[in-house]
Design a protein around this motif. Structure first.
Motif, mmCIF file in Angstrom:
data_model
loop_
_atom_site.group_PDB
_atom_site.id
_atom_site.type_symbol
_atom_site.label_atom_id
_atom_site.label_comp_id
_atom_site.label_asym_id
_atom_site.label_seq_id
_atom_site.Cartn_x
_atom_site.Cartn_y
_atom_site.Cartn_z
ATOM 1 N N LEU A 62 0.629 -1.239 0.000
ATOM 2 C CA LEU A 62 0.157 0.108 0.027
ATOM 3 C C LEU A 62 0.894 1.270 -0.043
ATOM 4 O O LEU A 62 0.535 2.269 -0.498
ATOM 5 C CB LEU A 62 -0.825 -0.163 1.167
ATOM 6 C CG LEU A 62 -2.176 -1.368 1.490
ATOM 7 C CD1 LEU A 62 -2.860 -0.989 2.467
ATOM 8 C CD2 LEU A 62 -2.982 -1.071 0.128
ATOM 9 N N VAL A 63 1.840 1.113 0.779
ATOM 10 C CA VAL A 63 2.818 2.349 0.823
ATOM 11 C C VAL A 63 3.492 2.598 -0.600
ATOM 12 O O VAL A 63 3.664 3.634 -1.249
ATOM 13 C CB VAL A 63 3.708 2.194 1.795
ATOM 14 C CG1 VAL A 63 4.860 3.465 1.706
ATOM 15 C CG2 VAL A 63 3.146 2.274 3.194
ATOM 16 N N SER A 64 3.909 1.517 -1.017
ATOM 17 C CA SER A 64 4.853 1.553 -2.479
ATOM 18 C C SER A 64 3.664 2.181 -3.492
ATOM 19 O O SER A 64 3.822 3.112 -4.468
ATOM 20 C CB SER A 64 5.045 0.124 -2.980
ATOM 21 O OG SER A 64 5.466 0.134 -4.320
ATOM 22 N N ALA A 65 2.272 1.653 -3.500
ATOM 23 C CA ALA A 65 1.344 1.998 -4.739
ATOM 24 C C ALA A 65 1.160 3.479 -4.228
ATOM 25 O O ALA A 65 0.916 4.592 -5.125
ATOM 26 C CB ALA A 65 0.228 1.494 -4.276
ATOM 27 N N LEU A 66 0.910 4.152 -2.966
ATOM 28 C CA LEU A 66 0.638 5.333 -2.650
ATOM 29 C C LEU A 66 1.669 6.385 -3.152
ATOM 30 O O LEU A 66 1.587 7.240 -3.839
ATOM 31 C CB LEU A 66 0.419 5.505 -1.165
ATOM 32 C CG LEU A 66 0.290 6.992 -0.869
ATOM 33 C CD1 LEU A 66 -1.014 7.418 -0.986
ATOM 34 C CD2 LEU A 66 0.437 6.997 0.988
ATOM 35 N N THR A 67 2.851 5.953 -3.052
ATOM 36 C CA THR A 67 4.003 6.861 -3.155
ATOM 37 C C THR A 67 4.334 6.870 -4.772
ATOM 38 O O THR A 67 4.855 7.951 -5.326
ATOM 39 C CB THR A 67 5.446 6.743 -2.685
ATOM 40 O OG1 THR A 67 5.670 5.056 -2.714
ATOM 41 C CG2 THR A 67 5.010 6.717 -1.067
ATOM 42 N N LYS A 68 4.018 5.639 -5.349
ATOM 43 C CA LYS A 68 4.071 5.861 -6.867
ATOM 44 C C LYS A 68 3.062 6.673 -7.494
ATOM 45 O O LYS A 68 3.260 7.466 -8.347
ATOM 46 C CB LYS A 68 3.900 4.431 -7.584
ATOM 47 C CG LYS A 68 5.131 3.736 -7.161
ATOM 48 C CD LYS A 68 4.677 2.185 -8.148
ATOM 49 C CE LYS A 68 6.233 1.222 -7.805
ATOM 50 N NZ LYS A 68 6.136 0.012 -8.618
ATOM 51 N N SER A 69 1.785 6.576 -6.889
ATOM 52 C CA SER A 69 0.804 7.474 -7.490
ATOM 53 C C SER A 69 0.809 8.885 -7.138
ATOM 54 O O SER A 69 0.070 9.725 -7.729
ATOM 55 C CB SER A 69 -0.695 6.687 -7.228
ATOM 56 O OG SER A 69 -0.823 6.848 -5.977
ATOM 57 N N ASN A 70 1.177 8.950 -6.104
ATOM 58 C CA ASN A 70 1.479 10.428 -5.515
ATOM 59 C C ASN A 70 2.764 10.877 -4.751
ATOM 60 O O ASN A 70 3.111 10.751 -3.658
ATOM 61 C CB ASN A 70 0.495 10.724 -4.430
ATOM 62 C CG ASN A 70 0.333 12.031 -4.060
ATOM 63 O OD1 ASN A 70 1.066 12.814 -4.194
ATOM 64 N ND2 ASN A 70 -0.741 12.371 -3.096
ATOM 65 N N PRO A 71 3.661 11.037 -5.598
ATOM 66 C CA PRO A 71 5.247 11.036 -5.139
ATOM 67 C C PRO A 71 5.225 12.053 -4.107
ATOM 68 O O PRO A 71 6.295 12.454 -3.299
ATOM 69 C CB PRO A 71 6.152 11.369 -6.349
ATOM 70 C CG PRO A 71 5.233 11.063 -7.582
ATOM 71 C CD PRO A 71 3.715 11.222 -7.182
ATOM 72 N N GLY A 72 4.663 13.117 -3.915
ATOM 73 C CA GLY A 72 4.467 14.215 -3.072
ATOM 74 C C GLY A 72 3.693 14.230 -1.932
ATOM 75 O O GLY A 72 3.660 15.133 -1.091
ATOM 76 N N VAL A 73 3.457 12.939 -1.645
ATOM 77 C CA VAL A 73 2.397 12.625 -0.775
ATOM 78 C C VAL A 73 3.336 12.841 0.816
ATOM 79 O O VAL A 73 4.343 12.916 0.765
ATOM 80 C CB VAL A 73 1.904 11.266 -0.449
ATOM 81 C CG1 VAL A 73 3.234 10.152 -0.202
ATOM 82 C CG2 VAL A 73 0.653 11.104 0.382
ATOM 83 N N SER A 74 2.441 13.517 1.583
ATOM 84 C CA SER A 74 3.151 13.966 2.897
ATOM 85 C C SER A 74 3.546 12.720 3.811
ATOM 86 O O SER A 74 2.675 11.587 3.726
ATOM 87 C CB SER A 74 2.293 14.809 3.916
ATOM 88 O OG SER A 74 0.943 13.943 4.481
ATOM 89 N N PRO A 75 4.557 12.750 4.876
ATOM 90 C CA PRO A 75 4.870 11.806 5.493
ATOM 91 C C PRO A 75 3.782 11.181 6.566
ATOM 92 O O PRO A 75 3.633 10.066 7.051
ATOM 93 C CB PRO A 75 6.181 12.294 6.391
ATOM 94 C CG PRO A 75 6.541 13.233 5.499
ATOM 95 C CD PRO A 75 5.447 13.961 4.722
ATOM 96 N N SER A 76 3.138 11.922 6.896
ATOM 97 C CA SER A 76 1.738 11.595 7.829
ATOM 98 C C SER A 76 0.860 10.827 7.154
ATOM 99 O O SER A 76 0.112 9.899 7.592
ATOM 100 C CB SER A 76 1.220 12.774 8.507
ATOM 101 O OG SER A 76 0.441 13.528 7.384
ATOM 102 N N VAL A 77 0.506 10.935 5.743
ATOM 103 C CA VAL A 77 -0.310 10.202 5.056
ATOM 104 C C VAL A 77 0.476 8.812 4.816
ATOM 105 O O VAL A 77 -0.169 7.731 4.880
ATOM 106 C CB VAL A 77 -0.720 10.849 3.817
ATOM 107 C CG1 VAL A 77 -1.633 9.883 2.987
ATOM 108 C CG2 VAL A 77 -1.631 12.187 4.107
ATOM 109 N N VAL A 78 1.574 8.603 4.347
ATOM 110 C CA VAL A 78 2.460 7.651 4.497
ATOM 111 C C VAL A 78 2.243 6.767 5.601
ATOM 112 O O VAL A 78 2.031 5.602 5.609
ATOM 113 C CB VAL A 78 3.837 7.837 3.901
ATOM 114 C CG1 VAL A 78 4.753 6.641 3.932
ATOM 115 C CG2 VAL A 78 3.939 8.459 2.646
ATOM 116 N N GLU A 79 2.621 7.427 6.771
ATOM 117 C CA GLU A 79 2.363 6.550 8.008
ATOM 118 C C GLU A 79 1.013 6.138 8.234
ATOM 119 O O GLU A 79 0.988 5.106 8.495
ATOM 120 C CB GLU A 79 2.798 7.544 9.137
ATOM 121 C CG GLU A 79 3.159 6.775 10.570
ATOM 122 C CD GLU A 79 4.145 5.778 10.563
ATOM 123 O OE1 GLU A 79 4.299 4.993 11.339
ATOM 124 O OE2 GLU A 79 4.970 5.855 9.666
#
Length: 187
Positions: A62-79
């Motif tokens: 899920l983290v990989s998919a999130l960061t691939k689709s939104n490279p500028g995502v905030s660290p709090s959303v990643v966590e």
């Protein structure tokens, strides 16, 4: 609990702990899923169970998919995304196994999978387990679908978080039936 009591009292539960259903209980749950309304008897569904180390792998996915689709995502959303699979000790991924058919459109197949998924929730409740059905953007993410082994016409209908309720089950909210049902033609 009898069938009507399950149907009338089931609620979604988000605070879930071990234990999860055992193999024979899951067999009963999936048998209940297989009794969903299903035009043409296509059985347009399948389910993946994820627990233990699988939850960590799902977290990474899920983290990989999130960061691939939104490279500028905030660290709090990643966590937050990283922690999502650990909301419960088991996740059942409900997958609509849609297929080309001359008289049964994809929408009917998606609805049938939804009905099978609802049967899972009801069966879990009848067995004294808690569950909540979640989706979110990552359920529709191509990277997630590919990594989970979905085929071309398959769709994730939901992630069912499963476990034992961590607290007392609340009473379901009252529903004003008159606002839901009416006669036609009106009298």
């Amino acid at each position: 609990m009898d069938a009507l009591e399950v149907l009338q009292k089931r609620v979604s539960l988000t605070k879930l702990i071990e234990p999860t259903p055992g193999k024979s209980q899951l067999t009963d749950v999936f048998k209940a899923a297989s009794r969903a309304a299903d035009h043409g008897k296509l059985r347009p569904w399948r389910f993946l169970t994820i627990e233990g180390d699988g939850l960590s792998k799902l977290s990474d996915l899920l983290v990989s998919a999130l960061t691939k689709s939104n490279p500028g995502v905030s660290p709090s959303v990643v966590e937050k995304t990283k922690n999502m699979p650990f909301r419960a000790p088991m996740i059942i991924v409900a997958i609509a196994k849609c297929q080309e058919h001359p008289s049964i459109p994809k929408l009917e197949q998606l609805l049938a999978c939804g009905a099978a998924t609802q049967n899972i929730l009801n069966a879990l409740f009848a067995l004294n387990f808690g569950a909540v059905w979640r989706t979110g953007d990552l359920a529709y993410n191509d990277h997630v679908k590919q990594a989970l082994g979905l085929q071309a016409l398959e769709e994730i209908v939901g992630f069912i978080y499963v476990g034992t309720p961590a607290q007392d089950i609340p009473a379901p909210p009252e529903v004003d039936i008159e606002n839901i049902f009416s006669e036609w033609p009106a009298k």
